[in-house]
Design a protein around this motif. Structure first.
Motif, mmCIF file in Angstrom:
data_model
loop_
_atom_site.group_PDB
_atom_site.id
_atom_site.type_symbol
_atom_site.label_atom_id
_atom_site.label_comp_id
_atom_site.label_asym_id
_atom_site.label_seq_id
_atom_site.Cartn_x
_atom_site.Cartn_y
_atom_site.Cartn_z
ATOM 1 N N TYR A 114 0.877 -1.034 0.080
ATOM 2 C CA TYR A 114 0.048 0.138 0.117
ATOM 3 C C TYR A 114 1.004 1.204 -0.073
ATOM 4 C CZ TYR A 114 -3.295 3.490 2.109
ATOM 5 O OH TYR A 114 -4.249 4.656 2.219
ATOM 6 N N THR A 115 1.033 2.009 -1.224
ATOM 7 C CA THR A 115 1.705 3.202 -1.331
ATOM 8 C C THR A 115 0.715 4.389 -0.846
ATOM 9 O OG1 THR A 115 2.824 2.278 -2.904
ATOM 10 C CG2 THR A 115 3.199 4.594 -2.725
ATOM 11 N N LEU A 116 0.794 5.094 0.216
ATOM 12 C CA LEU A 116 -0.164 6.041 0.702
ATOM 13 C C LEU A 116 -0.179 7.356 -0.258
ATOM 14 C CD1 LEU A 116 0.294 4.104 3.300
ATOM 15 C CD2 LEU A 116 -0.345 6.366 4.509
ATOM 16 N N GLU A 117 0.815 7.868 -0.643
ATOM 17 C CA GLU A 117 1.040 8.884 -1.760
ATOM 18 C C GLU A 117 -0.001 8.867 -2.830
ATOM 19 O OE1 GLU A 117 3.985 11.992 -3.898
ATOM 20 O OE2 GLU A 117 4.600 9.853 -3.103
ATOM 21 N N THR A 118 0.110 7.726 -3.267
ATOM 22 C CA THR A 118 -0.797 7.343 -4.625
ATOM 23 C C THR A 118 -2.223 6.857 -4.263
ATOM 24 O OG1 THR A 118 0.342 5.138 -4.901
ATOM 25 C CG2 THR A 118 1.172 7.094 -5.963
ATOM 26 N N GLY A 119 -2.217 6.278 -3.136
ATOM 27 C CA GLY A 119 -3.773 5.538 -2.609
ATOM 28 C C GLY A 119 -3.835 4.221 -3.488
ATOM 29 N N VAL A 120 -2.709 3.536 -3.723
ATOM 30 C CA VAL A 120 -2.773 2.474 -4.586
ATOM 31 C C VAL A 120 -2.461 1.200 -3.697
ATOM 32 C CG1 VAL A 120 -1.849 1.178 -6.519
ATOM 33 C CG2 VAL A 120 -2.560 3.646 -6.883
ATOM 34 N N VAL A 121 -2.862 0.087 -3.734
ATOM 35 C CA VAL A 121 -2.692 -1.204 -3.032
ATOM 36 C C VAL A 121 -2.501 -2.033 -4.258
ATOM 37 C CG1 VAL A 121 -3.439 -2.867 -1.312
ATOM 38 C CG2 VAL A 121 -4.257 -0.434 -0.991
ATOM 39 N N VAL A 122 -1.412 -2.723 -4.229
ATOM 40 C CA VAL A 122 -1.096 -3.968 -5.057
ATOM 41 C C VAL A 122 -0.975 -5.170 -4.299
ATOM 42 C CG1 VAL A 122 0.420 -4.871 -6.754
ATOM 43 C CG2 VAL A 122 0.236 -2.362 -6.881
ATOM 44 N N LEU A 123 -2.042 -6.164 -4.545
ATOM 45 C CA LEU A 123 -1.964 -7.557 -3.733
ATOM 46 C C LEU A 123 -1.485 -8.401 -4.707
ATOM 47 C CD1 LEU A 123 -5.006 -6.024 -3.023
ATOM 48 C CD2 LEU A 123 -4.821 -7.692 -1.179
ATOM 49 N N THR A 124 -0.728 -9.558 -4.378
ATOM 50 C CA THR A 124 -0.047 -10.349 -4.912
ATOM 51 C C THR A 124 -0.196 -11.729 -4.475
ATOM 52 O OG1 THR A 124 2.078 -9.871 -4.478
ATOM 53 C CG2 THR A 124 1.419 -8.996 -6.485
#
Length: 170
Positions: A114-124
């Motif tokens: 979870y990268t807070l600056e972009t608001g993107v969560v990448v689940l793998t």
């Protein structure tokens, strides 16, 4: 049979099978993400590593920010200094039985970043997304919390559970 019934049948037949690896767009959660909301982390143990700007939470880790909740066995938090000179969280890397819940949707995976600056969560890693009674699986799910959308990739499989609606007069 009506045109609506035929279109719905064709859609479910096409989507209830495995999709190609290029990815499938999905809605995820609510689109009222606010990165300024506080991030709360609870765990059984915390190891702070000031020298490299990290904090490692282990054991029953629960992260909350607004309506979003993420859990895992271990979460490695990277932080740094912002323009005002204050410490801020940059990213959270969760591993071990990760679950992400936002609104009415939930996703499970081996790990999440979870990268807070972009608001993107990448689940793998063996990702499973549930939306009500519907489910989707793949190898990678990228969620944009700001837009409430996601992209599932890697041999995507979708299962729709729908109610059968009888047409009038049948």
């Amino acid at each position: 049979m009506t045109v609506r019934f035929l279109l719905m049948s064709a859609l479910f037949a096409a989507l209830a099978t495995e999709a190609p690896a290029q990815g499938t767009q999905v809605g995820f959660g609510v689109a009222d993400y606010d990165s300024s909301k506080p991030v709360e982390v609870t765990s059984d143990q915390l190891d702070v590593r000031q020298s490299d700007g990290r904090a490692v939470f282990t054991g029953n880790v629960v992260i909350g920010q607004g309506q979003m909740r993420m859990t895992g066995d271990k979460v490695d938090v990277t932080y740094g200094t912002n323009a005002a000179g204050s410490n801020e969280i940059r990213s959270l890397h969760a591993t071990g039985g990760v679950t992400l819940v936002n609104g009415g949707e939930a996703a499970e995976a081996a790990e999440a970043l979870y990268t807070l600056e972009t608001g993107v969560v990448v689940l793998t890693g063996d990702v499973v997304l549930t939306q009500g009674e519907n489910a989707m699986a793949g190898q990678k799910l990228t969620v944009n919390l700001g837009t409430g959308t996601g992209m599932m990739e890697g041999r995507v499989r979708v299962v729709f559970n729908s109610e059968t609606v009888a047409e009038p007069g049948q």
